[in-house]
Design an enzyme around this catalytic site. Structure first.
Site, mmCIF file in Angstrom:
data_model
loop_
_atom_site.group_PDB
_atom_site.id
_atom_site.type_symbol
_atom_site.label_atom_id
_atom_site.label_comp_id
_atom_site.label_asym_id
_atom_site.label_seq_id
_atom_site.Cartn_x
_atom_site.Cartn_y
_atom_site.Cartn_z
ATOM 1 N N SER A 144 0.835 -1.198 0.000
ATOM 2 C CA SER A 144 0.000 0.000 0.000
ATOM 3 C C SER A 144 0.872 1.252 0.000
ATOM 4 C CB SER A 144 -0.945 -0.047 1.207
ATOM 5 O OG SER A 144 -1.897 0.975 1.152
ATOM 6 N N ASP A 353 4.162 24.010 -0.930
ATOM 7 C CA ASP A 353 5.546 23.758 -1.355
ATOM 8 C C ASP A 353 6.018 22.353 -1.000
ATOM 9 O OD1 ASP A 353 5.537 24.289 1.363
ATOM 10 O OD2 ASP A 353 7.375 25.497 1.341
ATOM 11 N N HIS A 406 -7.374 -5.278 -1.075
ATOM 12 C CA HIS A 406 -6.174 -4.492 -0.804
ATOM 13 C C HIS A 406 -5.226 -5.189 0.178
ATOM 14 C CE1 HIS A 406 -3.913 -0.736 -0.769
ATOM 15 N NE2 HIS A 406 -3.859 -0.797 0.557
#
Length: 432
Positions: A144, A353, A406
């Site tokens: 993951s 940023d 998953h």
């Protein structure tokens, strides 16, 4: 303080390692962190020269697994490797992030500190460990979010890697975070439809619980008021195999009658609190969206995108839907242990940023054998985005399967890693 000790169990030798790393790798004088990693090897491999395989956990914000036996993917890995289970900075036995450890900092200090806990810092920590071990190259396995870390490693330090194995974790290199959540909400809707198709009576049970929470104050064992939005979030489990049945069992035992008045049972409320992993692991909530950000702010992407999928906003008389792994700003108002981090979360959500996490040019020239298990029905990592990324990377092979959810590595790790190792070996042969 170092509390972990070496021990032997089920034919495996577990050895703890502690390392000192800079908080900010570009400014080492800004402070130090402790990073913990647990070595696992076969007892008979004490003098072995097997290469290392480093495990990057999913999350973000959760420690590496704590094995309880010689089984699963570790059993397969130990045939060829020594395994290093890395507690990523901020988790487990590493310098931990929690509402307790951040309490003495201002919101601005909290935000600045937390900004150093993304994949690029985690990978640079691993490089320090590799150098201290005196290892020229090692293999990595990422589950993951650990797969996101793997692509960062392949971008920054490809010369350090023998192989890369990724399970359920190949991110987009360039898509905006809003694309991620549009796809995620669609996958979450698919899982809801599948759950309620299997358990038609569950819709009425969910509506009854949600309506009760709208009309009544119910409190979790930690004193926190329980709300519809919190209840919806247990849908994160739908991304894991076997979760439908266990969820239904919770629903059918939600209420108790006390002198003719309906209340939520303590057992149910206690189970709901246990589902709130970000109470103990706040990195997941506070940095989850940032793992997709490169040069732009998330601006609470999931919250904004949810408004374009209004069926996820429950109202009485309307169908009930669970949400998934998304994080929302209201969590920092409602969840007791996230409340002290609310201002820091807003600062980070508006941070523009963020540094680049991937180097598309380096990945386009990749020479490290990369083997990936991509799950076709993955609720958290969009298969189409994974395929886009892998199409740009030479020597990267994908096993695309609908056999697993998953959590495939946890559910059938021995087979999955065996398949990935075989794929990597074939790629290595072709490279020679």
């Amino acid at each position: 303080m170092q509390y972990a000790h070496a021990f032997i169990d089920d034919g495996l030798h577990y050895l703890p390692h502690y390392f000192s790393v800079p908080l900010d790798h570009s400014q080492p004088n800004k402070g130090q962190l402790t990073v913990f990693a647990r070595e696992v090897r076969l007892v008979e491999d004490e003098q072995s020269q097997k290469p290392w395989l480093v495990f990057f956990q999913g999350g973000p914000g959760f420690p590496a697994l704590r094995p309880t036996g010689h089984s699963g993917w570790i059993k397969r890995a130990l045939q060829e490797y020594r395994v290093l289970l890395l507690d990523q900075r901020g988790t487990g036995n590493s310098s931990v992030i929690s509402h307790q450890t951040l309490a003495a900092l201002t919101p601005e200090q909290q935000a600045d500190y937390l900004s150093y806990f993304r994949a690029d810092s985690i990978v640079r920590d691993a490089e320090i460990i590799r150098e201290q071990f005196g290892v020229k190259q090692w293999a990595i396995i990422g589950q993951s979010f650990g797969g996101f870390c793997s692509l960062t490693y392949l971008s920054l330090f490809p010369q350090s890697l023998l192989r890369s194995y990724i399970t359920g974790g190949v991110p987009s290199l360039s898509r905006h975070i809003d694309d991620v959540y549009h796809a995620t909400f669609k996958r979450t809707l698919d899982k809801n439809q599948a759950f309620f198709a299997q358990f038609p009576k569950a819709q009425a049970l969910c509506q009854a619980i949600a309506d009760h929470l709208i009309d009544n104050d119910e409190y979790l064992p930690n004193g926190q008021r329980f709300t519809v939005e919190q209840f919806q979030q247990i849908g994160i489990n739908f991304g894991m195999s076997g979760s439908f049945v266990s969820t239904y069992y919770l629903l059918e035992n939600a209420f108790v009658d006390i002198q003719g008045t309906k209340h939520l049972r303590y057992e149910f409320l206690n189970a709901m609190l246990a589902e709130q992993g970000f109470q103990t692991n706040p990195i997941y909530a506070i940095l989850h969206e940032s793992i997709y950000c490169q040069g732009f702010a998330s601006n609470w992407s999931a919250h904004r995108v949810r408004d374009q999928h209004p069926h996820f906003h429950y109202q009485k008389g309307q169908p009930f839907l669970f949400t998934g792994e998304m994080v929302f700003p209201w969590m920092f108002e409602q969840y007791k242990n996230l409340q002290p981090l609310q201002q820091a979360a807003d600062i980070l959500a508006n941070k523009t940023d963020w540094q680049a996490l991937y180097d598309p040019i380096q990945l386009a020239n990749n020479k490290v054998p990369v083997s990936c298990a991509v799950y076709a029905d993955d609720m958290f990592v969009e298969m189409d985005f994974s395929r886009e990324t892998l199409a740009t990377m030479p020597n990267a092979k994908a096993w695309i399967t609908n056999e697993y959810e998953h959590n495939g590595l946890r559910a059938d790790g021995e087979r999955i890693l065996d398949t990935l190792i075989a794929m990597g070996n074939q790629t290595a042969v072709n490279l020679v």
